[in-house]
Design an enzyme around this catalytic site. Structure first.
Site, PDB file in Angstrom:
ATOM      1  N   GLU A  93      -4.405  -4.442   3.924  1.00  0.00           N
ATOM      2  CA  GLU A  93      -5.781  -4.032   4.167  1.00  0.00           C
ATOM      3  C   GLU A  93      -6.665  -5.221   4.504  1.00  0.00           C
ATOM      4  OE1 GLU A  93      -3.866  -2.961   1.748  1.00  0.00           O
ATOM      5  OE2 GLU A  93      -3.684  -0.835   2.247  1.00  0.00           O
ATOM      6  N   ASP A 137      -9.155   5.396  -0.950  1.00  0.00           N
ATOM      7  CA  ASP A 137     -10.201   4.598  -1.596  1.00  0.00           C
ATOM      8  C   ASP A 137      -9.668   3.447  -2.453  1.00  0.00           C
ATOM      9  OD1 ASP A 137      -9.230   6.356  -3.742  1.00  0.00           O
ATOM     10  OD2 ASP A 137     -10.588   7.827  -2.859  1.00  0.00           O
ATOM     11  N   HIS A 179      -5.945   7.089  -5.994  1.00  0.00           N
ATOM     12  CA  HIS A 179      -6.121   7.963  -4.831  1.00  0.00           C
ATOM     13  C   HIS A 179      -7.366   8.836  -4.961  1.00  0.00           C
ATOM     14  CE1 HIS A 179      -1.874   6.871  -4.403  1.00  0.00           C
ATOM     15  NE2 HIS A 179      -1.897   7.331  -3.169  1.00  0.00           N
TER      16      HIS A 179
HETATM   17  C1  LIG Z   1      -2.617  -1.514  -1.107  1.00  0.00           C
HETATM   18  C2  LIG Z   1      -2.020  -0.217  -0.695  1.00  0.00           C
HETATM   19  N1  LIG Z   1      -2.202   0.220   0.564  1.00  0.00           N
HETATM   20  C3  LIG Z   1      -1.691   1.394   0.954  1.00  0.00           C
HETATM   21  C4  LIG Z   1      -0.993   2.173   0.092  1.00  0.00           C
HETATM   22  C5  LIG Z   1      -0.438   3.522   0.532  1.00  0.00           C
HETATM   23  N2  LIG Z   1       1.014   3.468   0.573  1.00  0.00           N
HETATM   24  C6  LIG Z   1       1.748   3.921  -0.441  1.00  0.00           C
HETATM   25  S1  LIG Z   1       3.369   3.630  -0.220  1.00  0.00           S
HETATM   26  C7  LIG Z   1       3.103   2.907   1.271  1.00  0.00           C
HETATM   27  C8  LIG Z   1       4.272   2.372   2.046  1.00  0.00           C
HETATM   28  C9  LIG Z   1       5.055   1.396   1.250  1.00  0.00           C
HETATM   29  O1  LIG Z   1       6.188   1.009   1.941  1.00  0.00           O
HETATM   30  P1  LIG Z   1       7.252   0.028   1.303  1.00  0.00           P
HETATM   31  O2  LIG Z   1       6.582  -1.177   0.761  1.00  0.00           O
HETATM   32  O3  LIG Z   1       8.303  -0.178   2.315  1.00  0.00           O
HETATM   33  O4  LIG Z   1       7.829   0.827   0.057  1.00  0.00           O
HETATM   34  P2  LIG Z   1       8.598   2.218   0.034  1.00  0.00           P
HETATM   35  O5  LIG Z   1       7.555   3.274  -0.166  1.00  0.00           O
HETATM   36  O6  LIG Z   1       9.337   2.350   1.319  1.00  0.00           O
HETATM   37  O7  LIG Z   1       9.498   2.168  -1.152  1.00  0.00           O
HETATM   38  C10 LIG Z   1       1.748   2.910   1.587  1.00  0.00           C
HETATM   39  C11 LIG Z   1       1.171   2.407   2.838  1.00  0.00           C
HETATM   40  C12 LIG Z   1      -0.823   1.685  -1.221  1.00  0.00           C
HETATM   41  N3  LIG Z   1      -0.167   2.386  -2.155  1.00  0.00           N
HETATM   42  N4  LIG Z   1      -1.344   0.499  -1.584  1.00  0.00           N
END
Ligand SMILES: Cc1ncc(C[n+]2csc(CCOP(=O)(O)OP(=O)(O)O)c2C)c(N)n1
Ligand SMILES: [Mg+2]
Lengths: 397, 321
Positions: B59, B83, B128
Site C-alpha cells: 500500500e 480500510d 476489514h
Molecule cells: C496490508 C494488506 N493489504 C492487503 C490485504 C488483503 N489481502 C489479503 S490476502 C492478500 C494476498 C496475499 O497473498 P500472499 O502473500 O501470496 O499469501 P497467500 O494468501 O497466497 O497465502 C491480500 C492482498 C491484507 N490482508 N493486508
C-alpha cells in the site's frame, strides 16, 4: 568485508531466470517451472531421491515418522475441508483454505522445537496443528467470536496476522530477543520461524524484516510459501527473480524447496533452524507450492486462472506422493490408511460439533482487554452500554 | 434505471477514464479480478494494463507511486482493498500526498484519489471493518469525503478525480449492493445535503450511517418525532451550514457515525455546533458512535455499530432533556 558466496549458485544466470516463459503464462501453466535449484527428496511419483546436502537432516525419519507426517497432512486437510464446508453452510463467515500447502506447513511445523517460536500469517492451519493448537481453536476467528483463542506464549505460536507482512518485523524482533538473551549457539538455543506468502514479499515490512534480521544476525527463518498467487495476482506482479534469490541481496542464504514434498520441507527447515540456532541466521526458505483452492471462501479463482494449472498441480499433490511412498517403499498396508480415515472422520465430526456449540460473545467482550491497566473512561462506556442493554425486555436487545 | 453502489462507482470510473487519458486506476487485484468488490470490473479489459494496474502487494507503494505519477501529470485513482490495510500507506499519504502542494508553495499538485471501502456490518474478520476517517480528516492537506448512495458514489468519485487536491474517498462497503437511481444534476463535492426535513431534532451522519438514520427517522414518525437527516458527505472540509441552520430550527442534534467517538469527526461536528448555535440548543449535542475500542469480533458488531434503536434512544434523551 567478505562476501559469503558459497550459497550463491555457480553460474548464476540473469535476473529474470526462474520467471516463467511467456507462453507458460499465457497457457495458464505459469509457476510450474521450479528451476534447477529446487530441493526435492520425494518426487511427485513417490520416489525417494538422494539429496546429499539435506539427506542427513531426515536420516532419522523411519517408517513410523513418515506415517506420522502423512497422518498430520491427512488430518489438517480434513480439518480444512470440514471448515470449508462449515463456511458453505453459514456456520463460519469465512475460511482461508490451506489445500495444497499441507507439506509446506507440516514439514516446517515439525521441524520446530518446543522452545522455538512461530509467527503465522492467516493460512497456517498446518503449522498451528504442529504447535498443538487444536483446529477447533481456529474456528472462532472465522466465526467472528474472537481474534484467536490460543495462548501464543504457551504454544510458541503467535496469533494469526492478517495485515500482510506485519509479522516479519515482529518475528525479527522476537528473534533478536532470543539472541540478546543468549539463546543462540548454546545447548538451549532457540529460533523463530516467520510465515508469509509470495505476495507479502512486496511489503515494506518484509523487506525491513530482512534488513533488521541481517544486521542483528537474528535467529529467524523467513519461510515464504510461494503458492503462486496473491489472490488474483500471479508471482510476476511481485518479482522478476525467483523469490529465494532475494536473500542474496540482504546477505543471507536463500533456498527453494519443493513445497509439496514434506520430507524436503522438513529437511530444509531443520537445516535452516539449526543454522539460526548456531548463530548463522537469518535464512530465507521459499517453499514452492500451489494454492489448490480459492484464496478464501469469498474468492472465485475462475475469474483469473485457468483450470489447467490446477490440474497440473494435482499431479504434484503433497499427500499422494507420501501415500505412494509409504505403500511401495515401506510396505504400509491398508489398515493404517483405514484407521486414519476413521480418525479424520472423528476429527471432522468433533470440529463440526464444536463449531455449532460455540457461544456468541456477550457485549462486554467488546470492552474487555483493550488495555492492560484500568481505564475508568472505557469502563464507564461499557457500564452505560450494558445498562442500556439491560433496559430492554429480558435484558438483551 | 437503478444500479448498485458498486456499479455506480464502476460507471463513474469508466466515465472519468474516458474523459481524461491521464486517469489511471491502481491497486491490488483491481485488474484481472476487477477488485474484491468488483468496483473496477472490466476496466482493465477495456483500458489496458497501463491504465488499470494490478500492483505489487504494498500500500505504501500504491500511494507513493501514485504521488510520483501525479508529479508527471497523471491522475491516479488508488484502491486500498480494505480500510484496515491503509496503514502501511499512511506515511506516504501524510508526509507526501497531503503536503507536497504546501511544501512546493503551490507549484506541485496532487490530483490523487485514494478509494477506501470502509466500515463494518459485513461480518468480516479483523481489519476489514474499520473507520479511519478521523485520521485523514485530522491531516491538513487532504480532502475527505464519504458517499452514501449510488448517485453520490458516481458523481462524487468523478468530482474527486477531477479535483486538483488529494481526496480520501470513503465507500461504505456494506452499502455496495444497495440500489438507487443516479441523478442527472449532482451537487458540488464539498456540500452537505439535507435528505429529510424535520422539526424535532437533527441527525447528522455520513457513509454507512445515512441509511441507518433515514430508517430511524421513518421509525420515529410513529413516536411523533419529526427528524431532520443531513448527510454530511464531506468530512474535510466540513460543510456545516445546513447543520447550523437545522439546529437553529430544532434545537437538538445527534451525530451518528461508526467510528470511535473520541477525537473524531463526530466530535468536531459537536464542537462547532456548540460554538455556532449555543443559544439555539435545547439539549447537549449527543453522539451515537462505535465505542472507543478496537473493532470487535464480528459476532459482536451488532452491539458495536450504531443502529436504529441506539439512534432513537439518543433522540429520546435529547427530547427529554
Ligand atoms: C496490508 C494488506 N493489504 C492487503 C490485504 C488483503 N489481502 C489479503 S490476502 C492478500 C494476498 C496475499 O497473498 P500472499 O502473500 O501470496 O499469501 P497467500 O494468501 O497466497 O497465502 C491480500 C492482498 C491484507 N490482508 N493486508
Ligand atoms: Mg500467495
Amino acid at each position: 568485508m567478505s562476501v559469503p558466496h558459497d550459497w550463491i549458485p555457480a553460474n548464476t544466470p540473469g535476473a529474470t531466470v526462474g520467471a516463467p516463459p511467456r507462453e507458460h503464462v499465457l497457457a495458464g501453466l505459469r509457476g510450474t517451472d521450479e528451476g534447477p535449484d529446487l530441493v526435492q527428496l520425494l518426487t511427485p511419483e513417490g520416489e525417494r531421491v538422494a539429496c546429499p546436502a539435506y539427506d542427513a537432516h531426515v536420516a532419522d525419519v523411519d517408517t513410523a515418522a513418515l506415517r506420522a507426517l502423512y497422518r498430520d497432512m491427512v488430518l489438517v486437510r480434513r480439518a480444512d475441508r470440514e471448515a470449508t464446508a462449515l463456511q458453505r453452510q453459514g456456520e463460519l463467515g469465512l475460511w482461508v483454505p490451506l489445500l495444497g500447502q499441507e507439506a509446506a506447513q507440516i514439514g516446517a511445523g515439525r521441524a520446530l522445537q518446543p522452545g522455538d517460536m512461530a509467527f503465522p500469517s492467516y493460512r497456517e492451519h498446518g503449522v498451528a496443528w504442529c504447535r498443538g493448537v487444536d483446529p477447533a481453536a481456529l474456528l472462532g476467528i472465522f466465526r467472528g467470536t474472537d481474534h484467536g483463542e490460543w495462548d501464543p506464549a504457551a504454544t510458541g505460536f503467535h496469533l494469526y496476522t492478517i495485515v500482510i507482512g506485519n509479522q516479519c518485523l515482529n518475528a525479527t524482533g522476537y528473534a533478536m530477543g532470543q539472541k540478546f538473551e543468549g539463546r543462540v549457539g548454546g545447548p538451549d538455543a532457540q529460533a523463530t520461524m516467520c510465515f508469509f506468502g509470495d505476495g507479502a514479499t512486496s511489503q515494506g515490512d518484509v523487506h525491513e524484516g530482512f534488513v533488521w534480521a541481517a544486521v542483528y544476525d537474528a535467529p529467524v527463518v523467513f519461510y515464504c510459501q510461494n503458492n503462486q498467487w496473491a489472490i488474483s495476482e500471479p508471482n510476476e506482479r511481485q518479482t522478476r527473480v525467483p523469490l529465494y534469490r532475494r536473500a542474496q541481496g540482504y546477505g543471507f542464504p536463500g533456498i527453494r524447496v519443493d513445497g509439496n514434498d514434506v520430507l524436503a520441507c522438513l529437511a530444509v527447515s531443520r537445516w535452516a533452524l539449526e543454522e539460526c540456532r548456531t548463530g548463522n541466521g537469518p535464512v530465507l526458505v521459499e517453499a514452492f507450492t500451489y494454492r489448490m483452492d480459492a484464496h478464501t471462501t469469498s474468492d472465485d479463482p475462475s475469474r483469473y486462472r485457468l483450470a489447467d494449472e490446477l490440474e497440473l498441480w494435482k499431479l504434484k499433490d503433497p499427500l499422494e506422493r507420501v501415500r505412494v511412498h509409504l505403500v511401495r517403499g515401506h510396505g504400509v498396508g491398508n489398515d493404517f490408511f483405514d484407521e486414519l480415515a476413521a480418525e479424520s472422520d472423528e476429527l471432522a465430526a468433533r470440529l463440526r460439533a464444536h463449531c455449532h456449540a460455540m457461544p456468541r460473545p456477550g457485549p462486554e467482550r467488546i470492552f474487555s482487554h483493550v488495555y492492560a491497566e484500568p481505564s475508568p473512561e472505557l469502563d464507564a462506556q461499557r457500564d452505560a452500554y450494558l445498562a442500556y442493554c439491560a433496559s430492554f425486555e429480558g435484558g438483551v436487545r | 434505471m437503478t444500479v448498485t453502489m458498486a456499479k455506480a462507482l464502476n460507471d463513474g470510473l469508466r466515465a472519468a477514464m474516458e474523459d481524461d487519458p491521464k486517469v489511471v486506476v491502481m491497486g491490488e487485484d483491481v485488474g484481472r479480478l476487477g477488485g474484491v468488490f468488483r468496483v473496477t470490473d472490466g476496466l482493465q479489459k477495456d483500458f489496458g494494463e497501463q491504465r488499470v494496474l494490478d500492483t505489487p502487494l504494498s500500500e505504501s507503494g500504491i500511494v507513493g507511486a501514485a504521488v510520483g505519477l501525479a508529479l508527471r501529470g497523471f491522475r491516479p485513482v488508488c484502491e486500498i482493498q480494505f480500510d484496515g490495510f491503509v496503514f502501511p500507506a499512511v506515511d506516504q499519504i501524510s508526509s507526501q500526498l497531503a503536503k507536497l502542494h504546501y511544501r512546493s508553495q503551490g507549484r506541485l499538485r496532487m490530483p490523487v484519489v485514494v478509494r477506501i471501502p470502509f466500515g463494518g456490518g459485513i461480518g468480516a474478520v479483523e481489519h476489514h471493518s474499520e473507520s479511519p476517517e478521523s485520521l485523514f480528516a485530522h491531516t491538513p492537506g487532504l480532502k475527505v469525503v464519504a458517499c452514501a448512495s449510488p448517485s453520490d458514489a458516481h458523481w462524487m468519485l468523478r468530482q474527486a478525480i477531477a479535483a486538483d487536491d488529494p481526496v480520501i474517498f470513503l465507500e461504505p462497503k456494506r452499502r455496495y449492493w444497495e440500489k438507487g437511481e443516479v441523478d442527472d444534476d449532482p451537487p458540488p463535492l464539498h456540500n452537505a445535503r439535507v435528505l429529510r426535513r424535520g422539526s424535532t431534532a437533527v441527525l447528522a451522519c455520513y457513509g454507512p450511517m445515512v441509511r441507518t438514520c433515514l430508517d430511524a427517522a421513518a421509525a420515529a414518525e410513529e413516536d411523533g418525532h419529526d427528524l431532520e437527516v443531513i448527510d454530511l458527505r464531506t468530512l474535510s472540509p466540513l460543510d456545516l451550514d445546513p447543520v447550523f441552520d437545522a439546529v437553529r430550527r430544532t434545537g437538538r442534534l445527534v451525530v451518528v457515525a461508526e467510528a470511535p467517538s473520541s477525537v473524531s469527526v463526530a466530535a468536531e461536528v459537536a464542537a462547532r455546533v456548540q460554538e455556532q448555535c449555543f443559544h439555539s440548543l435545547e439539549s447537549p449535542v449527543l453522539r451515537v458512535t462505535g465505542f472507543d475500542t478496537p473493532y470487535p469480533p464480528s459476532r459482536c458488531e451488532d452491539d458495536y455499530l450504531p443502529d436504529l434503536d441506539r439512534v432513537l434512544d439518543a433522540v429520546d434523551r435529547a427530547v427529554a432533556w
